[in-house]
Design a protein around this motif. Sequence first.
Motif, PDB file in Angstrom:
ATOM      1  N   LYS A 239     -12.856   2.202  11.923  1.00 53.58           N
ATOM      2  CA  LYS A 239     -11.624   2.742  12.503  1.00 53.58           C
ATOM      3  C   LYS A 239     -11.821   3.062  13.984  1.00 53.58           C
ATOM      4  O   LYS A 239     -10.945   2.838  14.812  1.00 53.58           O
ATOM      5  CB  LYS A 239     -11.172   3.982  11.731  1.00 53.58           C
TER       6      LYS A 239
ATOM      7  N   ARG B  42      -2.336   7.021  -3.634  1.00 50.06           N
ATOM      8  CA  ARG B  42      -3.465   6.140  -3.968  1.00 50.06           C
ATOM      9  C   ARG B  42      -4.303   6.692  -5.110  1.00 50.06           C
ATOM     10  O   ARG B  42      -4.748   7.841  -5.044  1.00 50.06           O
ATOM     11  CB  ARG B  42      -4.349   5.980  -2.731  1.00 50.06           C
TER      12      ARG B  42
ATOM     13  N   LYS C 183       0.648  -1.559  -6.882  1.00 50.86           N
ATOM     14  CA  LYS C 183       1.107  -2.230  -5.660  1.00 50.86           C
ATOM     15  C   LYS C 183       2.383  -3.028  -5.936  1.00 50.86           C
ATOM     16  O   LYS C 183       3.321  -3.010  -5.137  1.00 50.86           O
ATOM     17  CB  LYS C 183       0.003  -3.138  -5.114  1.00 50.86           C
TER      18      LYS C 183
ATOM     19  N   SER D 139     -11.785  -6.969   6.466  1.00 55.98           N
ATOM     20  CA  SER D 139     -10.394  -6.513   6.634  1.00 55.98           C
ATOM     21  C   SER D 139     -10.201  -5.739   7.929  1.00 55.98           C
ATOM     22  O   SER D 139      -9.209  -5.927   8.625  1.00 55.98           O
ATOM     23  CB  SER D 139      -9.980  -5.629   5.455  1.00 55.98           C
TER      24      SER D 139
ATOM     25  N   TYR E 256      -7.796  -0.951  -5.972  1.00 56.12           N
ATOM     26  CA  TYR E 256      -7.282  -0.105  -7.065  1.00 56.12           C
ATOM     27  C   TYR E 256      -6.161  -0.872  -7.754  1.00 56.12           C
ATOM     28  O   TYR E 256      -5.741  -1.935  -7.256  1.00 56.12           O
ATOM     29  CB  TYR E 256      -6.846   1.279  -6.592  1.00 56.12           C
TER      30      TYR E 256
ATOM     31  N   LEU F 202      -1.237  -1.507   9.009  1.00 56.49           N
ATOM     32  CA  LEU F 202      -1.737  -0.504   8.066  1.00 56.49           C
ATOM     33  C   LEU F 202      -2.720  -1.119   7.069  1.00 56.49           C
ATOM     34  O   LEU F 202      -3.473  -0.392   6.417  1.00 56.49           O
ATOM     35  CB  LEU F 202      -0.572   0.135   7.299  1.00 56.49           C
TER      36      LEU F 202
ATOM     37  N   ASP G  14       0.459  -8.523   2.833  1.00 50.88           N
ATOM     38  CA  ASP G  14      -0.507  -7.761   2.023  1.00 50.88           C
ATOM     39  C   ASP G  14      -1.245  -8.763   1.143  1.00 50.88           C
ATOM     40  O   ASP G  14      -0.652  -9.720   0.657  1.00 50.88           O
ATOM     41  CB  ASP G  14       0.225  -6.728   1.146  1.00 50.88           C
ATOM     42  N   ASN G  15      -2.534  -8.533   0.932  1.00 58.81           N
ATOM     43  CA  ASN G  15      -3.281  -9.467   0.066  1.00 58.81           C
ATOM     44  C   ASN G  15      -3.336  -8.992  -1.390  1.00 58.81           C
ATOM     45  O   ASN G  15      -3.969  -9.637  -2.213  1.00 58.81           O
ATOM     46  CB  ASN G  15      -4.692  -9.729   0.621  1.00 58.81           C
TER      47      ASN G  15
ATOM     48  N   ASP H  32      -4.276 -12.734   3.428  1.00 55.71           N
ATOM     49  CA  ASP H  32      -5.354 -11.868   3.898  1.00 55.71           C
ATOM     50  C   ASP H  32      -5.370 -11.873   5.429  1.00 55.71           C
ATOM     51  O   ASP H  32      -5.290 -12.943   6.051  1.00 55.71           O
ATOM     52  CB  ASP H  32      -6.686 -12.400   3.348  1.00 55.71           C
ATOM     53  N   LEU H  33      -5.508 -10.699   6.022  1.00 52.57           N
ATOM     54  CA  LEU H  33      -5.536 -10.615   7.493  1.00 52.57           C
ATOM     55  C   LEU H  33      -6.723 -11.365   8.073  1.00 52.57           C
ATOM     56  O   LEU H  33      -6.701 -11.768   9.236  1.00 52.57           O
ATOM     57  CB  LEU H  33      -5.626  -9.166   7.967  1.00 52.57           C
TER      58      LEU H  33
ATOM     59  N   VAL I 100      -3.216  11.730   3.533  1.00 53.63           N
ATOM     60  CA  VAL I 100      -1.795  11.601   3.215  1.00 53.63           C
ATOM     61  C   VAL I 100      -1.625  11.718   1.695  1.00 53.63           C
ATOM     62  O   VAL I 100      -2.421  11.166   0.932  1.00 53.63           O
ATOM     63  CB  VAL I 100      -1.268  10.238   3.708  1.00 53.63           C
TER      64      VAL I 100
ATOM     65  N   GLY J  62       0.822  -1.216   0.000  1.00 51.86           N
ATOM     66  CA  GLY J  62       0.000   0.000   0.000  1.00 51.86           C
ATOM     67  C   GLY J  62       0.853   1.262   0.000  1.00 51.86           C
ATOM     68  O   GLY J  62       2.096   1.206   0.058  1.00 51.86           O
ATOM     69  N   PHE J  63       0.188   2.385  -0.045  1.00 51.39           N
ATOM     70  CA  PHE J  63       0.842   3.691  -0.126  1.00 51.39           C
ATOM     71  C   PHE J  63       1.736   3.939   1.101  1.00 51.39           C
ATOM     72  O   PHE J  63       2.970   4.101   1.001  1.00 51.39           O
ATOM     73  CB  PHE J  63      -0.251   4.754  -0.266  1.00 51.39           C
ATOM     74  N   ILE J  64       1.127   3.947   2.280  1.00 50.84           N
ATOM     75  CA  ILE J  64       1.899   4.291   3.482  1.00 50.84           C
ATOM     76  C   ILE J  64       2.818   3.127   3.883  1.00 50.84           C
ATOM     77  O   ILE J  64       3.981   3.332   4.246  1.00 50.84           O
ATOM     78  CB  ILE J  64       0.954   4.675   4.645  1.00 50.84           C
TER      79      ILE J  64
ATOM     80  N   TYR K 143     -16.679   2.998   7.055  1.00 55.79           N
ATOM     81  CA  TYR K 143     -15.209   3.062   7.158  1.00 55.79           C
ATOM     82  C   TYR K 143     -14.818   3.720   8.477  1.00 55.79           C
ATOM     83  O   TYR K 143     -14.010   3.183   9.250  1.00 55.79           O
ATOM     84  CB  TYR K 143     -14.642   3.849   5.970  1.00 55.79           C
TER      85      TYR K 143
HETATM   86  P1  NAD Z   1      -3.637   1.441   0.766  1.00 53.75           P
HETATM   87  O1  NAD Z   1      -4.965   0.938   0.305  1.00 53.75           O
HETATM   88  O2  NAD Z   1      -2.711   1.992  -0.258  1.00 53.75           O
HETATM   89  O3  NAD Z   1      -2.875   0.302   1.548  1.00 53.75           O
HETATM   90  C1  NAD Z   1      -3.517  -0.729   2.254  1.00 53.75           C
HETATM   91  C2  NAD Z   1      -2.912  -2.058   1.814  1.00 53.75           C
HETATM   92  O4  NAD Z   1      -3.528  -3.087   2.589  1.00 53.75           O
HETATM   93  C3  NAD Z   1      -3.188  -2.386   0.350  1.00 53.75           C
HETATM   94  O5  NAD Z   1      -1.979  -2.685  -0.321  1.00 53.75           O
HETATM   95  C4  NAD Z   1      -4.113  -3.599   0.396  1.00 53.75           C
HETATM   96  O6  NAD Z   1      -3.841  -4.530  -0.659  1.00 53.75           O
HETATM   97  C5  NAD Z   1      -3.825  -4.177   1.759  1.00 53.75           C
HETATM   98  N1  NAD Z   1      -4.973  -4.873   2.352  1.00 53.75           N
HETATM   99  C6  NAD Z   1      -6.261  -4.423   2.422  1.00 53.75           C
HETATM  100  N2  NAD Z   1      -7.025  -5.332   3.048  1.00 53.75           N
HETATM  101  C7  NAD Z   1      -6.199  -6.355   3.387  1.00 53.75           C
HETATM  102  C8  NAD Z   1      -6.392  -7.593   4.055  1.00 53.75           C
HETATM  103  N3  NAD Z   1      -7.602  -7.979   4.483  1.00 53.75           N
HETATM  104  N4  NAD Z   1      -5.332  -8.418   4.232  1.00 53.75           N
HETATM  105  C9  NAD Z   1      -4.092  -8.066   3.786  1.00 53.75           C
HETATM  106  N5  NAD Z   1      -3.860  -6.910   3.142  1.00 53.75           N
HETATM  107  C10 NAD Z   1      -4.896  -6.071   2.947  1.00 53.75           C
HETATM  108  O7  NAD Z   1      -3.934   2.518   1.890  1.00 53.75           O
HETATM  109  P2  NAD Z   1      -2.951   3.575   2.600  1.00 53.75           P
HETATM  110  O8  NAD Z   1      -3.302   4.916   2.102  1.00 53.75           O
HETATM  111  O9  NAD Z   1      -1.546   3.105   2.542  1.00 53.75           O
HETATM  112  O10 NAD Z   1      -3.506   3.487   4.081  1.00 53.75           O
HETATM  113  C11 NAD Z   1      -2.868   2.712   5.100  1.00 53.75           C
HETATM  114  C12 NAD Z   1      -3.754   2.751   6.343  1.00 53.75           C
HETATM  115  O11 NAD Z   1      -3.949   4.098   6.771  1.00 53.75           O
HETATM  116  C13 NAD Z   1      -5.145   2.179   6.127  1.00 53.75           C
HETATM  117  O12 NAD Z   1      -5.511   1.505   7.301  1.00 53.75           O
HETATM  118  C14 NAD Z   1      -6.009   3.396   5.934  1.00 53.75           C
HETATM  119  O13 NAD Z   1      -7.348   3.154   6.311  1.00 53.75           O
HETATM  120  C15 NAD Z   1      -5.330   4.391   6.859  1.00 53.75           C
HETATM  121  N6  NAD Z   1      -5.551   5.790   6.473  1.00 53.75           N
HETATM  122  C16 NAD Z   1      -4.955   6.303   5.352  1.00 53.75           C
HETATM  123  C17 NAD Z   1      -5.179   7.632   5.011  1.00 53.75           C
HETATM  124  C18 NAD Z   1      -4.536   8.257   3.799  1.00 53.75           C
HETATM  125  O14 NAD Z   1      -4.705   9.463   3.610  1.00 53.75           O
HETATM  126  N7  NAD Z   1      -3.796   7.519   2.962  1.00 53.75           N
HETATM  127  C19 NAD Z   1      -6.004   8.434   5.812  1.00 53.75           C
HETATM  128  C20 NAD Z   1      -6.599   7.883   6.944  1.00 53.75           C
HETATM  129  C21 NAD Z   1      -6.342   6.556   7.283  1.00 53.75           C
END
Ligand code: NAD
Length: 337
Positions: free
Chosen positions: A156, A188, A42, A102, A37, A83, A31-32, A61-62, A182, A10-12, A152
């Motif tokens: 959280k 993303r 990824k 998830s 997207y 994350l 990561d799953n 998958d978690l 972020v 994922g992004f972060i 959502y």
């Molecule tokens: P992201 O969607 O890019 O990354 C999440 C990753 O988790 C993805 O690569 C996805 O494939 C993986 N994933 C999802 N469900 C899964 C599961 N059941 N098992 C295994 N892997 C799984 O999102 P992000 O922007 O990197 O966000 C990271 C975290 O921060 C998330 O929890 C998101 O809710 C939270 N968050 C992000 C933002 C933001 O601005 N980016 C803002 C608020 C909260």
Amino acid sequence: MRILVTGTAGFIGSALAERLLARGDEVYGIDNHNDYYDPTLKEARLARFAEHPNYTHLRADLADADAVNRAFGEFRPQRVVNLAAQAGVRYSLKNPQAYVQSNLVGFVNILEACRHGKVEHLVYASSSSVYGANRKMPFAIEDAVDHPVSLYAASKKANELMAHTYSHLYDLPTTGLRFFTVYGPWGRPDMSPMLFADRISRGKPIDVFNYGNHSRDFTYIDDIVEGVIRTLDHIALPDAAYDALQPSPGTSSAPYRVYNIGNDQPVQLLRFIELMEQNLGRTVEKRLLPMQPGDVPDTWADVSALRRDVGYSPNTPIEDGVARFVAWYREYFQRGE
Ligand code: NAD
């Protein structure tokens, strides 16, 4: 340290894994690779560090408790950053089950694995969306957050409550971080910066909701990663607030904390679009539309608690952050054009 990070495609998560590896930690990523997207983005994020000798990747998958437990048994992480989640406010209006799987089932599997694996510290992603209908600015950690306006956001907030239980019932130090919009390289495709960049590059009009009156506390990815690492490294003192409640016998005052992690400098959406246009060298039509269900008009993080406790200090001006994002965007999407 041995650090298990979920959501490393994922992004972060990818930005965090890269920084932890660079400072010498061993990282185990889960990561799953779901298709919420474009999964090729990824794969490209992962390719930055997948071959690093201190990185191990598990595609799982978690919600699969056996897979999570196997990963913890094999790696024996000292610290964990969760994350992985189904992100996105609008998507939750049409796909509620994905959030339950998830963000709730997956999260309890992580909590259980941390509890049984005697993890020293679990840091997990919460979100500014928990503030829901709150209109008091800036959003402070003491504000009531019992009016989520999307599933959502509710998931959280549920994570924060679940972590509270595990801290005090099972002596697990936990810290929740409420992220605020972020942005930056490797961002993303479902979020506004990337959507705006796509529209502007193609000369298409942009839909701007709430008639352009939205503001967001856009936070640059490098500042976020710095804050997550500072949080992970710092294990707080026991939870005095819990002790003051005269808890039931047998429970622990293990550190339980939740912080905002934002920029403390909200930017009007129209200003953000203007900066993107300047960097992409093109202006497009803005279609001003009413607010969407589940959306909130403004976000603004009071980050004083994280500043005080771990020295968090976001320092990327929006002008620099947007310029770096657009440079990456061009390099990644417009190669050969
Ligand atoms: P992201 O969607 O890019 O990354 C999440 C990753 O988790 C993805 O690569 C996805 O494939 C993986 N994933 C999802 N469900 C899964 C599961 N059941 N098992 C295994 N892997 C799984 O999102 P992000 O922007 O990197 O966000 C990271 C975290 O921060 C998330 O929890 C998101 O809710 C939270 N968050 C992000 C933002 C933001 O601005 N980016 C803002 C608020 C909260």
